[in-house]
Design a protein around this motif. Structure first.
Motif, PDB file in Angstrom:
ATOM      1  N   GLY A  15      28.343  38.667  42.410  1.00  0.00           N
ATOM      2  CA  GLY A  15      28.342  39.536  43.580  1.00  0.00           C
ATOM      3  C   GLY A  15      27.205  39.298  44.543  1.00  0.00           C
ATOM      4  O   GLY A  15      26.464  38.330  44.455  1.00  0.00           O
ATOM      5  N   LYS A  16      27.071  40.230  45.467  1.00  0.00           N
ATOM      6  CA  LYS A  16      26.072  40.058  46.518  1.00  0.00           C
ATOM      7  C   LYS A  16      24.683  40.424  46.009  1.00  0.00           C
ATOM      8  O   LYS A  16      24.547  41.183  45.043  1.00  0.00           O
ATOM      9  N   PRO A  17      23.659  39.896  46.677  1.00  0.00           N
ATOM     10  CA  PRO A  17      22.289  40.175  46.233  1.00  0.00           C
ATOM     11  C   PRO A  17      21.996  41.674  46.195  1.00  0.00           C
ATOM     12  O   PRO A  17      22.506  42.435  47.012  1.00  0.00           O
ATOM     13  N   LYS A  18      21.177  42.052  45.241  1.00  0.00           N
ATOM     14  CA  LYS A  18      20.812  43.461  45.077  1.00  0.00           C
ATOM     15  C   LYS A  18      19.501  43.731  45.806  1.00  0.00           C
ATOM     16  O   LYS A  18      18.549  42.967  45.672  1.00  0.00           O
ATOM     17  N   GLY A  19      19.443  44.843  46.515  1.00  0.00           N
ATOM     18  CA  GLY A  19      18.194  45.235  47.169  1.00  0.00           C
ATOM     19  C   GLY A  19      17.330  46.027  46.191  1.00  0.00           C
ATOM     20  O   GLY A  19      17.484  47.234  46.042  1.00  0.00           O
ATOM     21  N   VAL A  20      16.412  45.328  45.551  1.00  0.00           N
ATOM     22  CA  VAL A  20      15.528  45.971  44.574  1.00  0.00           C
ATOM     23  C   VAL A  20      14.525  46.846  45.328  1.00  0.00           C
ATOM     24  O   VAL A  20      13.822  46.355  46.212  1.00  0.00           O
ATOM     25  N   LEU A  21      14.488  48.136  44.991  1.00  0.00           N
ATOM     26  CA  LEU A  21      13.582  49.042  45.691  1.00  0.00           C
ATOM     27  C   LEU A  21      12.371  49.395  44.830  1.00  0.00           C
ATOM     28  O   LEU A  21      12.523  49.865  43.700  1.00  0.00           O
ATOM     29  N   HIS A  22      11.181  49.150  45.382  1.00  0.00           N
ATOM     30  CA  HIS A  22       9.941  49.557  44.720  1.00  0.00           C
ATOM     31  C   HIS A  22       9.283  50.679  45.506  1.00  0.00           C
ATOM     32  O   HIS A  22       9.387  50.727  46.730  1.00  0.00           O
ATOM     33  N   THR A  23       8.606  51.571  44.776  1.00  0.00           N
ATOM     34  CA  THR A  23       7.942  52.694  45.437  1.00  0.00           C
ATOM     35  C   THR A  23       6.415  52.522  45.378  1.00  0.00           C
ATOM     36  O   THR A  23       5.911  51.499  44.918  1.00  0.00           O
ATOM     37  N   THR A  24       5.688  53.516  45.846  1.00  0.00           N
ATOM     38  CA  THR A  24       4.302  53.310  46.245  1.00  0.00           C
ATOM     39  C   THR A  24       3.263  53.403  45.119  1.00  0.00           C
ATOM     40  O   THR A  24       2.532  52.441  44.866  1.00  0.00           O
ATOM     41  N   GLY A  25       3.193  54.535  44.453  1.00  0.00           N
ATOM     42  CA  GLY A  25       2.061  54.780  43.553  1.00  0.00           C
ATOM     43  C   GLY A  25       2.086  53.928  42.300  1.00  0.00           C
ATOM     44  O   GLY A  25       1.135  53.202  41.992  1.00  0.00           O
ATOM     45  N   GLY A  26       3.172  54.036  41.545  1.00  0.00           N
ATOM     46  CA  GLY A  26       3.281  53.303  40.289  1.00  0.00           C
ATOM     47  C   GLY A  26       3.160  51.807  40.497  1.00  0.00           C
ATOM     48  O   GLY A  26       2.505  51.104  39.726  1.00  0.00           O
TER      49      GLY A  26
END
Ligand code: 7RM
Length: 645
Positions: free
Chosen positions: A268-279
């Motif tokens: 399938g299509k590429p996955k948009g991996v989401l990272h957040t700020t603090g951790g």
């Protein structure tokens, strides 16, 4: 499996290391696992928080819900820049930049970088970018790339970096998936012999089909004349000249999105991996400090491109949060010649070098005369990432580059994990060539069998992680269900890595490769990486890739694609030699059924072998090769198909 005895850290390295006794590692590791809230609270104190968190962690893998430092407020750009300047370290070097042309280099102190970042943040703001907006960055390895990233974090915009070698189609799809409002690029790029990579032209082509793009901000790198569409297109230098030098930081929630980075899945299509700020910032800074044993003043060079996660975490965020001197290189390992990496090490007196096995192999193929021309005595620590390293390549890295003085950290992690999870600690861990060794603090790896049972002791199976760590991705952008399905459905209650691994009697982990690459030959489970490692130890072989193909009797047969060293020709005796090496190192069941010699393997632009293509060729389904546009050199495929065995 390695036949050699483990390599203990050299005494003079261990002496000055942050962590240098097994007891100390053990104590910290145990506290990180037994009392994670206390451990991570203490580690998070290293950063600056506008407001402390109310609760350290809350997660439920079954729902794909992960939260760290809940209620905490911080800013990444503040932590990477302002904090150091306010502490009186503004004059210290932050960023060293080495151009593609060996005559070109630049350096930025922390104050200088802060001032550029503030101006850029104001440019973003005055062009309509607000907290939460997505900004796509499509650039080569120039300082403005790092400045743009930090500027986004300053005002709470979410960056989505697209590697500079991607086509305009790939760029378009990524922009549209996350509806980016702005695109930051450069006129054209220089990389190796390529002197005019058409970045702005590609950006224009992509943007023509991206309704969300309101502005394109273009850095002038080469001076190439580019089309500037009025009302949409603006020049970096003009905007920066006009921008205010002060920009207050946005106080971000620990769980506010920091960036999106697209990564390919098995289908399938590429996955948009989401990272957040603090951790993310807590984990990347901590791993950078301990895995690379970073000390003030060390010159640290990660050769990755910032277009991949390694560059995000270990060129920009981890190092700058630690007030490190981090180097960024615009070019490629073999430009203008195969001595370039070693010339850079000598020129900048690099102490810590972090690179990929594929680069090591490419340089090793050219012999020892290149590294021998340069003074590599500044090196203290070497690292690798991205794929398992073969013993022969590890030995070359250790002996020819590290002169047997430098520990090698083989770091296993993924775009999804945000930071390094399995790695030696260089002052403590005895290394075994080819093993990423042991888990970092707070990481609880398990080996699972087909049914999801945890295996104890020495075992081989699926690599999963049993508890959350701070920099784990939070979702697939815009598709939380895909996040759950991909990582948490196969083995409920665990994060599933998609990798296979073996744990040896010392508790060391050996990554065997993606599980879609695990072969089952007559009921014997064989990692393609194992067979490749064995073939690779045959005289004259440069590189091998192994895939399965349907076999009447064995279920699956082994098909090996083999590249010889430059100047070495393969013949019948080579085939016999390969078969003998495999038989000797693994067993007769791992002997390849077919061997095809090829001048090159099909690789992505980040150097990963595209096994999907090899599998199709091996299976004889040459009409089903699928999308080969992400290959560094699509021409390789024609030759592979013609020479099929
Ligand atoms: C950092 C990065 C992730 C995949 C991962 C593995 C493989 C990465 C190692 C490794 C063996 C290593 N992110 N991998 N590091 N295999 N030893 N030290 O590479 O998302 O691009 O790739 O790469 O299969 O799942 S990535």
């Amino acid at each position: 499996m390695s036949s050699v005895a483990p390599f203990k850290p050299a005494a003079n390295f261990a002496k000055k290391a942050h962590i240098n006794t097994q007891a100390e590692y053990q104590k910290l590791y145990e506290s990180s696992i037994n009392e994670p809230e206390n451990f991570w609270a203490e580690m998070a104190e290293e950063l600056h928080w506008f407001k402390k968190w109310d609760k350290v962690v809350e997660y439920d893998f079954r729902k794909g819900e992960i939260k760290w430092f809940i209620g905490g407020k911080l800013n990444v750009s503040y932590n990477c820049l302002d904090r150091h300047v306010l502490a009186g370290n503004g004059n210290k070097t932050a960023l060293l930049w080495e151009g593609n042309d060996p005559a070109e280099s630049k350096s930025y102190s922390y104050s200088e970088l802060l001032s550029e970042v503030q101006k850029c943040a104001n440019v973003l703001k005055s062009n309509g970018i607000k907290k939460g907006d997505r900004v796509c960055i499509y650039m080569q390895m120039i300082p403005e790339l790092a400045i743009a990233m930090l500027a986004c974090t300053r005002i709470g915009a979410v960056h989505s970096i697209v590697f500079g070698a991607f086509s305009s189609d790939s760029l378009r799809d990524r922009i549209n998936d996350s509806a980016c409002k702005m695109l930051i690029t450069q006129d054209s790029g220089v990389r190796g012999v390529k002197q005019d990579i058409p970045m702005k032209v590609n950006a224009d082509t992509a943007a023509a089909e991206c309704p969300s793009i309101e502005k394109i901000l273009t850095v002038r790198r080469t001076g190439l004349e580019v089309n500037m569409k009025s009302g949409r297109d603006i020049y970096w230098h003009e905007e920066m000249d006009a921008a205010d030098a002060e920009c207050p930081v946005e106080e971000m929630d620990a769980e506010d999105p920091l960036y999106i980075l697209y990564t390919s899945g098995s289908t399938g299509k590429p996955k948009g991996v989401l990272h957040t700020t603090g951790g993310y910032l807590v984990y990347t800074s901590l791993t950078h400090k301990y895995v690379f044993d970073y000390h003030e003043g060390d010159i640290y060079w990660c050769t990755a491109d910032i277009g991949w996660v390694t560059g995000h975490s270990y060129i920009v965020y981890g190092p700058l949060a630690n007030r490190a001197i981090t180097m960024m290189y615009e070019g490629v390992p073999n430009y203008p010649d195969y001595g370039r990496f070693w010339k850079i090490v000598e020129k900048h007196k690099v102490n810590i070098l972090y690179t990929a096995p594929t680069a090591i192999r490419a340089l090793m193929k050219e012999g020892t005369s290149w590294p021998e021309k340069y003074d590599l005595s500044s090196l203290q620590l070497l690292g690798t990432v991205g794929e398992p390293i073969k013993e022969a390549d590890w030995t070359w890295y250790n002996e020819v580059i590290g002169k047997k003085r430098c520990p090698i950290v083989d770091t296993w992690w993924q775009t999804e994990t945000g930071g390094i999870l399995i790695t030696p600690l260089p002052g403590v861990t005895a290394t075994k060539p080819g093993s990423a060794t042991i888990p970092f603090f707070g990481v609880l790896p398990v080996i699972l069998d087909e049914q999801g049972n945890e295996l104890e002791g020495a075992a081989q199976g699926y690599l999963a992680i049993k508890a959350a760590w701070p920099s784990l991705m939070r979702t697939v952008y815009g598709d939380h269900d895909r996040f759950i399905q991909t990582y948490f459905a196969r083995f409920p209650g665990y994060y599933f890595t998609g990798d296979g691994a073996r744990r040896d009697e010392d508790g060391y982990y050996w990554i065997t490769g993606r599980v879609d690459d695990v072969l089952n030959i007559s009921g014997h489970r064989i990692g393609t990486a194992e067979v490749e490692g064995a073939i690779g130890r045959t005289d004259g072989v440069a590189e091998a890739a192994v895939v399965g193909f349907p076999h009447d009797i064995k279920g699956q047969g082994i098909y090996a694609f083999v590249t010889m060293m430059t100047g070495v020709d393969a013949d019948d005796t080579t085939i016999t030699a390969i078969e003998n090496t495999v038989r000797k190192l693994i067993g007769p069941h791992a002997k390849p059924d077919k061997i095809q010699f090829t001048p090159a393997l099909p690789k992505t632009r980040s150097g990963k072998i595209m096994r999907r293509i090899l599998r199709k060729i091996a299976e004889g389904n040459v009409d089903q090769l699928g999308d080969i546009s992400t290959l560094a050199d699509p021409g390789v495929v024609t030759n592979l198909v013609d020479q099929r065995q």
